[in-house]
Design an enzyme around this catalytic site. Structure first.
Site, PDB file in Angstrom:
ATOM      1  N   THR A  40      -5.589 -42.301   6.169  1.00  0.00           N
ATOM      2  CA  THR A  40      -6.886 -42.369   6.848  1.00  0.00           C
ATOM      3  C   THR A  40      -7.706 -41.105   6.578  1.00  0.00           C
ATOM      4  O   THR A  40      -8.919 -41.174   6.358  1.00  0.00           O
ATOM      5  CB  THR A  40      -6.664 -42.531   8.370  1.00  0.00           C
ATOM      6  OG1 THR A  40      -5.889 -43.699   8.585  1.00  0.00           O
ATOM      7  CG2 THR A  40      -7.972 -42.643   9.113  1.00  0.00           C
ATOM      8  N   HIS A  43      -9.280 -41.386   3.279  1.00  0.00           N
ATOM      9  CA  HIS A  43     -10.491 -42.222   3.309  1.00  0.00           C
ATOM     10  C   HIS A  43     -11.686 -41.386   3.792  1.00  0.00           C
ATOM     11  O   HIS A  43     -12.793 -41.506   3.261  1.00  0.00           O
ATOM     12  CB  HIS A  43     -10.312 -43.425   4.250  1.00  0.00           C
ATOM     13  CG  HIS A  43      -9.411 -44.495   3.706  1.00  0.00           C
ATOM     14  ND1 HIS A  43      -9.781 -45.306   2.659  1.00  0.00           N
ATOM     15  CD2 HIS A  43      -8.163 -44.876   4.046  1.00  0.00           C
ATOM     16  CE1 HIS A  43      -8.789 -46.149   2.391  1.00  0.00           C
ATOM     17  NE2 HIS A  43      -7.797 -45.900   3.217  1.00  0.00           N
ATOM     18  N   CYS A  93      -8.547 -47.093  27.076  1.00  0.00           N
ATOM     19  CA  CYS A  93      -9.539 -47.025  28.153  1.00  0.00           C
ATOM     20  C   CYS A  93      -8.924 -47.000  29.539  1.00  0.00           C
ATOM     21  O   CYS A  93      -9.484 -46.439  30.477  1.00  0.00           O
ATOM     22  CB  CYS A  93     -10.526 -48.186  28.027  1.00  0.00           C
ATOM     23  SG  CYS A  93      -9.871 -49.801  28.541  1.00  0.00           S
ATOM     24  N   CYS A  96      -9.116 -52.015  30.680  1.00  0.00           N
ATOM     25  CA  CYS A  96      -9.177 -53.393  30.166  1.00  0.00           C
ATOM     26  C   CYS A  96      -7.899 -54.143  30.572  1.00  0.00           C
ATOM     27  O   CYS A  96      -6.941 -53.558  31.063  1.00  0.00           O
ATOM     28  CB  CYS A  96      -9.352 -53.402  28.644  1.00  0.00           C
ATOM     29  SG  CYS A  96      -7.877 -52.947  27.714  1.00  0.00           S
ATOM     30  N   CYS A 107      -5.303 -52.260  23.584  1.00  0.00           N
ATOM     31  CA  CYS A 107      -6.580 -51.925  24.230  1.00  0.00           C
ATOM     32  C   CYS A 107      -7.756 -52.326  23.345  1.00  0.00           C
ATOM     33  O   CYS A 107      -7.764 -52.087  22.150  1.00  0.00           O
ATOM     34  CB  CYS A 107      -6.632 -50.419  24.502  1.00  0.00           C
ATOM     35  SG  CYS A 107      -8.210 -49.878  25.194  1.00  0.00           S
ATOM     36  N   ARG A 200       7.317 -42.973  -5.690  1.00  0.00           N
ATOM     37  CA  ARG A 200       7.582 -43.447  -4.330  1.00  0.00           C
ATOM     38  C   ARG A 200       8.782 -44.394  -4.279  1.00  0.00           C
ATOM     39  O   ARG A 200       9.477 -44.461  -3.267  1.00  0.00           O
ATOM     40  CB  ARG A 200       6.322 -44.077  -3.748  1.00  0.00           C
ATOM     41  CG  ARG A 200       5.310 -42.978  -3.481  1.00  0.00           C
ATOM     42  CD  ARG A 200       4.098 -43.396  -2.753  1.00  0.00           C
ATOM     43  NE  ARG A 200       3.503 -42.216  -2.108  1.00  0.00           N
ATOM     44  CZ  ARG A 200       2.322 -42.207  -1.515  1.00  0.00           C
ATOM     45  NH1 ARG A 200       1.603 -43.299  -1.472  1.00  0.00           N
ATOM     46  NH2 ARG A 200       1.868 -41.109  -0.946  1.00  0.00           N
ATOM     47  N   LEU A 261       1.322 -54.482   8.354  1.00  0.00           N
ATOM     48  CA  LEU A 261       0.825 -53.160   8.742  1.00  0.00           C
ATOM     49  C   LEU A 261      -0.184 -52.623   7.735  1.00  0.00           C
ATOM     50  O   LEU A 261      -1.162 -51.981   8.094  1.00  0.00           O
ATOM     51  CB  LEU A 261       1.995 -52.177   8.874  1.00  0.00           C
ATOM     52  CG  LEU A 261       1.566 -50.767   9.196  1.00  0.00           C
ATOM     53  CD1 LEU A 261       1.832 -50.462  10.670  1.00  0.00           C
ATOM     54  CD2 LEU A 261       2.229 -49.721   8.332  1.00  0.00           C
ATOM     55  N   TYR A 286      -0.598 -52.644  14.824  1.00  0.00           N
ATOM     56  CA  TYR A 286      -1.603 -51.587  14.805  1.00  0.00           C
ATOM     57  C   TYR A 286      -1.096 -50.476  15.710  1.00  0.00           C
ATOM     58  O   TYR A 286      -0.900 -50.696  16.904  1.00  0.00           O
ATOM     59  CB  TYR A 286      -2.947 -52.144  15.291  1.00  0.00           C
ATOM     60  CG  TYR A 286      -4.059 -51.128  15.279  1.00  0.00           C
ATOM     61  CD1 TYR A 286      -4.437 -50.506  14.088  1.00  0.00           C
ATOM     62  CD2 TYR A 286      -4.718 -50.783  16.448  1.00  0.00           C
ATOM     63  CE1 TYR A 286      -5.449 -49.571  14.071  1.00  0.00           C
ATOM     64  CE2 TYR A 286      -5.745 -49.852  16.431  1.00  0.00           C
ATOM     65  CZ  TYR A 286      -6.103 -49.243  15.239  1.00  0.00           C
ATOM     66  OH  TYR A 286      -7.101 -48.317  15.232  1.00  0.00           O
TER      67      TYR A 286
HETATM   68 ZN   LIG Z   1      -2.144 -41.662  10.411  1.00  0.00          ZN
HETATM   69 ZN   LIG Z   2      -8.001 -50.620  27.387  1.00  0.00          ZN
END
Ligand SMILES: [Zn+2]
Ligand SMILES: [Zn+2]
Length: 341
Positions: A40, A43, A93, A96, A107, A200, A261, A286
């Protein structure tokens, strides 16, 4: 304080002086000791379409880290200064339906540390205390910095009963390699790993894969070679590569269970009839379960799970440019930045 900041709308991340973060009543202030670089972050470095859409600049980046608690918000219980913590990067949060039901990883309103809020490639970071996980005594700092991606691997692998099963992992990035280790640790029989990157595949072998083969290799031949007669029981898709997902679905046994994933960059056509007629179960993964994944990986690491081989490079934080270059090359496992020097 020093921090790595995405401060311009162009490729790159820059070391800068930024103000110390303030903490709210429910937060901890953490002095960062070790961080690891995630795909990430790459990116964000590249400033690709996802990053341009998601990141508001300037932003302190980084979400895989551990450090020491140096200040505790007035309403926080159960934490004290001096504790070593790693931190769940998804800030949820709390109001929720899923949060209230104890399914915080689902969430609807989660924000990412180092993505929608300032991150941990910095000397100090403020985080909600509920996100912190106290590291078991004796765990190395650099292992603590890898709990976020290890948590992805553990969340995926422990989604299904693996004992005595044959597992196919597509993608030998750090998470795929750690998943191979976890699968063997919890009693899988064969763990076959595929990738396009020879470096890898070597890492996957060192981390416990029964076989690690190029994506071009016929997986049915590998099965034959291993004495498997029917198909893979468990599939872990960790590459985000459409061809890898389709190859995986081809060789699953009837009733096979698949965790997804790897994040594809575009829509992926698959043959849904394979899923229906063969009774496959597909599960999206996730992040990590909050906080079951954290406790389970912590105790597995204490009882012999060894992921140390995944860490292949270490740099002082000041040399972050070299570190990002290594990550970009793909010739690495996890790359650690040390913030104590
Ligand atoms: Zn990460
Ligand atoms: Zn939440």
């Amino acid at each position: 304080m020093r921090a790595l900041v995405k401060s311009k709308a162009e490729p790159g991340i820059w070391l800068a002086e930024v103000p110390r973060p303030a903490i709210g009543p429910n937060d901890l202030l953490v002095r960062v000791r070790a961080t690891s670089i995630c795909g990430t972050d790459l990116h964000i470095w590249k400033w690709d379409a996802w990053a341009q859409e998601t990141i508001r600049i300037p932003r302190v980046v980084g979400h895989e880290f551990m450090g020491e608690v140096v200040d505790v918000g007035s309403e926080v219980g159960g934490f004290e200064r001096g504790q070593r913590v790693a931190v769940e990067g998804h800030v949820t949060c709390g109001h929720c339906r899923n949060c209230r039901a104890g399914r915080r990883h689902l969430c609807r309103n989660a924000e990412g540390i180092g993505i929608q809020r300032d991150g941990a490639f910095a000397e100090l970071v403020a985080v909600p205390a509920v996100n912190a996980y106290v590291l078991p005594a004796g765990m190395l700092d650099e292992i603590g910095a890898c709990l976020d991606p290890l948590g992805n691997a553990v969340h995926s692998a422990l989604s299904f009963d693996l004992a005595g099963e044959d597992v196919l992992v597509t993608g030998a990035g750090p998470i795929g390699c750690m998943a191979a280790t976890v699968c063997r640790f919890v009693g899988a029989r064969h763990v076959v790993v595929t990738d396009t990157n020879e470096y890898r595949l070597g890492l996957a072998r060192r981390m416990g894969a029964t076989r690690a083969v190029l994506s071009t290799v016929d997986l049915r031949e590998v099965m034959k070679d291993l004495g498997m007669t029917e198909g893979y029981d468990i599939g872990l898709e960790m590459s985000g590569n459409p061809a890898a997902l389709r190859a995986l679905l081809e060789v699953m046994n009837n009733g096979g269970r698949v965790a997804l994933l790897g994040i594809p960059s575009e829509e992926v056509p698959i043959d849904v009839n394979q899923v229906i007629f063969r009774g496959l179960v597909l599960k999206g993964i996730y992040g990590r379960e909050m906080f079951e994944t954290w406790y389970r990986m912590g105790t597995m690491l204490q009882s012999g799970l060894d992921i140390s081989a995944v860490i292949t490079h270490r740099f002082p934080a000041e040399r972050y440019e070299e570190a990002f270059e290594v990550v970009r090359s793909g010739q690495c496992g996890k790359v650690i930045l040390d913030w104590t020097v």
